[in-house]
Write a protein that holds these residues in place. Structure first.
Motif, PDB file in Angstrom:
ATOM      1  N   UNK A 277       0.830  -1.210   0.000  1.00 44.55           N
ATOM      2  CA  UNK A 277       0.000   0.000   0.000  1.00 44.55           C
ATOM      3  C   UNK A 277       0.863   1.258   0.000  1.00 44.55           C
ATOM      4  N   UNK A 278       1.926   1.254   0.780  1.00 42.16           N
ATOM      5  CA  UNK A 278       2.818   2.413   0.828  1.00 42.16           C
ATOM      6  C   UNK A 278       3.520   2.629  -0.498  1.00 42.16           C
ATOM      7  N   UNK A 279       4.003   1.561  -1.099  1.00 45.00           N
ATOM      8  CA  UNK A 279       4.723   1.684  -2.366  1.00 45.00           C
ATOM      9  C   UNK A 279       3.796   2.057  -3.508  1.00 45.00           C
ATOM     10  N   UNK A 280       2.547   1.613  -3.446  1.00 44.94           N
ATOM     11  CA  UNK A 280       1.591   1.953  -4.495  1.00 44.94           C
ATOM     12  C   UNK A 280       1.405   3.452  -4.613  1.00 44.94           C
ATOM     13  N   UNK A 281       1.432   4.139  -3.494  1.00 46.41           N
ATOM     14  CA  UNK A 281       1.291   5.594  -3.523  1.00 46.41           C
ATOM     15  C   UNK A 281       2.474   6.253  -4.215  1.00 46.41           C
ATOM     16  N   UNK A 282       3.649   5.637  -4.131  1.00 45.89           N
ATOM     17  CA  UNK A 282       4.849   6.231  -4.732  1.00 45.89           C
ATOM     18  C   UNK A 282       4.870   6.092  -6.240  1.00 45.89           C
ATOM     19  N   UNK A 283       4.317   5.004  -6.766  1.00 50.50           N
ATOM     20  CA  UNK A 283       4.420   4.756  -8.205  1.00 50.50           C
ATOM     21  C   UNK A 283       3.177   5.166  -8.974  1.00 50.50           C
ATOM     22  N   UNK A 284       2.109   5.565  -8.302  1.00 47.53           N
ATOM     23  CA  UNK A 284       0.935   6.053  -8.996  1.00 47.53           C
ATOM     24  C   UNK A 284       0.193   4.965  -9.749  1.00 47.53           C
ATOM     25  N   UNK A 285      -0.616   5.400 -10.715  1.00 49.51           N
ATOM     26  CA  UNK A 285      -1.422   4.471 -11.496  1.00 49.51           C
ATOM     27  C   UNK A 285      -1.418   4.899 -12.963  1.00 49.51           C
ATOM     28  N   UNK A 286      -1.861   3.996 -13.833  1.00 52.08           N
ATOM     29  CA  UNK A 286      -2.028   4.339 -15.238  1.00 52.08           C
ATOM     30  C   UNK A 286      -0.866   3.929 -16.116  1.00 52.08           C
ATOM     31  N   UNK A 287      -1.141   3.902 -17.440  1.00 54.59           N
ATOM     32  CA  UNK A 287      -0.150   3.491 -18.427  1.00 54.59           C
ATOM     33  C   UNK A 287       0.263   4.624 -19.357  1.00 54.59           C
ATOM     34  N   UNK A 288      -0.066   5.856 -19.000  1.00 60.48           N
ATOM     35  CA  UNK A 288       0.338   6.987 -19.813  1.00 60.48           C
ATOM     36  C   UNK A 288       1.823   7.283 -19.665  1.00 60.48           C
ATOM     37  N   UNK A 289       2.318   8.196 -20.513  1.00 60.03           N
ATOM     38  CA  UNK A 289       3.744   8.519 -20.502  1.00 60.03           C
ATOM     39  C   UNK A 289       4.194   8.993 -19.132  1.00 60.03           C
ATOM     40  N   UNK A 290       3.443   9.909 -18.524  1.00 59.09           N
ATOM     41  CA  UNK A 290       3.828  10.420 -17.208  1.00 59.09           C
ATOM     42  C   UNK A 290       3.853   9.338 -16.149  1.00 59.09           C
ATOM     43  N   UNK A 315       8.919  -3.421  -5.626  1.00 60.58           N
ATOM     44  CA  UNK A 315       7.965  -2.656  -6.439  1.00 60.58           C
ATOM     45  C   UNK A 315       7.172  -3.516  -7.415  1.00 60.58           C
ATOM     46  N   UNK A 316       7.536  -4.767  -7.562  1.00 60.18           N
ATOM     47  CA  UNK A 316       6.906  -5.624  -8.557  1.00 60.18           C
ATOM     48  C   UNK A 316       5.396  -5.698  -8.389  1.00 60.18           C
ATOM     49  N   UNK A 317       4.937  -5.874  -7.166  1.00 61.39           N
ATOM     50  CA  UNK A 317       3.511  -6.097  -6.941  1.00 61.39           C
ATOM     51  C   UNK A 317       2.661  -4.868  -7.240  1.00 61.39           C
ATOM     52  N   UNK A 318       3.269  -3.668  -7.237  1.00 61.82           N
ATOM     53  CA  UNK A 318       2.492  -2.451  -7.494  1.00 61.82           C
ATOM     54  C   UNK A 318       2.656  -1.970  -8.938  1.00 61.82           C
ATOM     55  N   UNK A 323       2.800  -2.870 -19.178  1.00 63.45           N
ATOM     56  CA  UNK A 323       3.579  -1.673 -19.494  1.00 63.45           C
ATOM     57  C   UNK A 323       4.248  -1.105 -18.253  1.00 63.45           C
ATOM     58  N   UNK A 324       3.557  -1.107 -17.131  1.00 67.38           N
ATOM     59  CA  UNK A 324       4.135  -0.581 -15.891  1.00 67.38           C
ATOM     60  C   UNK A 324       5.257  -1.500 -15.392  1.00 67.38           C
ATOM     61  N   UNK A 325       5.086  -2.809 -15.570  1.00 61.72           N
ATOM     62  CA  UNK A 325       6.147  -3.734 -15.181  1.00 61.72           C
ATOM     63  C   UNK A 325       7.372  -3.533 -16.074  1.00 61.72           C
ATOM     64  N   UNK A 326       7.143  -3.305 -17.368  1.00 61.06           N
ATOM     65  CA  UNK A 326       8.254  -3.026 -18.275  1.00 61.06           C
ATOM     66  C   UNK A 326       8.946  -1.720 -17.897  1.00 61.06           C
ATOM     67  N   UNK A 327       8.174  -0.705 -17.513  1.00 58.82           N
ATOM     68  CA  UNK A 327       8.770   0.562 -17.078  1.00 58.82           C
ATOM     69  C   UNK A 327       9.621   0.364 -15.828  1.00 58.82           C
TER      70      UNK A 327
END
Length: 387
Positions: A277-290, A315-318, A323-327
């Motif tokens: 939950x803590x790490x999810x806040x750091x990496x955000x959401x979505x597959x856009x460029x930002x 960070x893998x689980x979040x 695309x986010x895993x590739x990033x």
């Protein structure tokens, strides 16, 4: 961090992971699931390391590097570019640690044999060991973990389709930055030195043949540990016949196995404790460029702060989409260019350089990396965002 310290840290992590099971933080079923996931990965790492070490002992890397020197026809820049291409190939098929540990002393020896400064060649191996490790699942331990999560363990083409364009951009940007940094040393010509002497030509030919058969089998759809293990067993038997003195327990990267095993358990316990939950806040959401830039940036910072492997595992689980895993892979794979501990390959590279009398101050390395890492990572995200 030397090999002993790495093993000790791994032992501590294993103890902590075991304690988390005893005290109910990590369920035994979850621990077994972690073991089931990682044993093929660790078996591949052990097998391909043995293959690479024996190939180096047989003189494969020395002979190829000498051949590249002949192909360059005495032109320094051409030799450097050929070495760059060789480093990319070795990293893609035999992993970044092989490039950092085994190829680095070879390219230093080639540079010295031709009276060229070794730094441009040595710096190329360590940067490309990291940034060229995005092509295939077998190029990096983090890639193997991600391929399992993506369902691409036996599908190198699918993995290449996802990350190949980004890997190519990362390599090209890295090469341009390396050339800008070292261009004064890459001018002019050199006198070709005699080819290195091969102690056992038959051993060299057999080892080369095993590599030629093994490399395509690593990417055709079978689990990579199978051809790697077969090649390791064949080469072990050949060396037992032709050069038994080379075979010793140090060929097995047991320190890395202990460290990785402990790390998997420790991160699993942290996830069970609610770190996601803590790490999810750091990496955000979505597959856009930002959003992809944010994931990669957090991965880059985490890798340089602690190390790329724990950064990826944490960070893998979040990173909750392909695309986010590739990033994330781009951030932890191409980003560890700043601190010495960001990648185990970097530490091993520095140890090998010190052993052959080449000193690169960490201060200089960090300054160069502060420029290169964000540029390479940001450029590599762009093709990913277009998918």
């Amino acid at each position: 961090m030397d090999a002993v310290k790495l093993a000790l840290l791994g032992a501590v992590l294993l103890l902590l992971g075991g304690a988390s099971i005893v005290f109910g933080v990590l369920a035994p079923a979850d621990a077994l699931a972690i073991a089931d996931r990682v044993w093929p990965i660790l078996l591949f790492v052990v097998a391909v390391t043995i293959v690479a070490e024996l190939a180096a002992a047989a003189g494969v890397f020395d002979v190829v590097a000498a051949r590249l020197a002949r192909w360059s026809r005495g032109r320094t820049l051409v030799l450097w570019l050929l070495i760059v291409a060789f480093a990319v190939f070795v990293t893609a098929f035999l992993s970044l640690d092989t490039t950092a540990v085994l190829l680095t002393p070879v390219v230093v020896a080639v540079a010295r044999a031709h009276r060229l400064p070794p730094l441009p060649f040595a710096l190329a191996t360590v940067w490309l060991a990291n940034t060229a490790s995005l092509f295939l699942p077998i190029s990096n331990l983090t890639n193997l973990l991600a391929a399992h999560r993506l369902g691409h363990e036996g599908d190198a083409l699918a993995f290449l389709g996802l990350l190949g364009p980004s890997a190519l951009v990362a390599v090209l940007v890295t090469v341009v930055l390396l050339w800008l940094l070292q261009r004064r040393h890459l001018r002019g010509r050199f006198v070709l030195a005699p080819a290195p002497r091969v102690a056992d030509p038959m051993l060299l030919r057999v080892t080369a043949a095993v590599l030629v058969v093994m490399l395509p089998l690593l990417v055709v759809g079978v689990p990579p540990w199978m051809p790697a293990l077969a090649a390791a067993l064949i080469l072990t038997a050949v060396f037992a016949w032709r050069s038994p003195g080379v075979l010793n327990p140090q060929l097995v990267p047991w320190q890395l196995v202990v460290f990785a095993s402990g790390l998997f358990l420790a991160v699993g316990a942290l996830e069970a404790w609610g770190s996601g939950a803590l790490l999810a806040a750091a990496v955000g959401t979505g597959d856009g460029l930002g959003s992809l830039m944010q994931v990669a940036g957090v991965g880059l910072l985490a890798a340089n702060a602690i190390n790329n492997l724990p950064a990826y595992l944490a960070l893998e689980s979040v990173a909750d989409s392909p695309l986010r895993l590739a990033a994330l892979l781009i951030g932890v794979g191409a980003g560890p260019l700043i601190t010495p501990w960001a990648s185990l390959a970097t530490l091993l590279w520095h140890e090998r350089l010190h052993a052959v009398g080449v000193e690169v101050p960490w201060r200089h390395y960090a300054i160069w990396g502060l420029v290169a890492a964000p540029v390479v990572v940001a450029a590599a995200i762009l093709p990913l965002a277009l998918q």
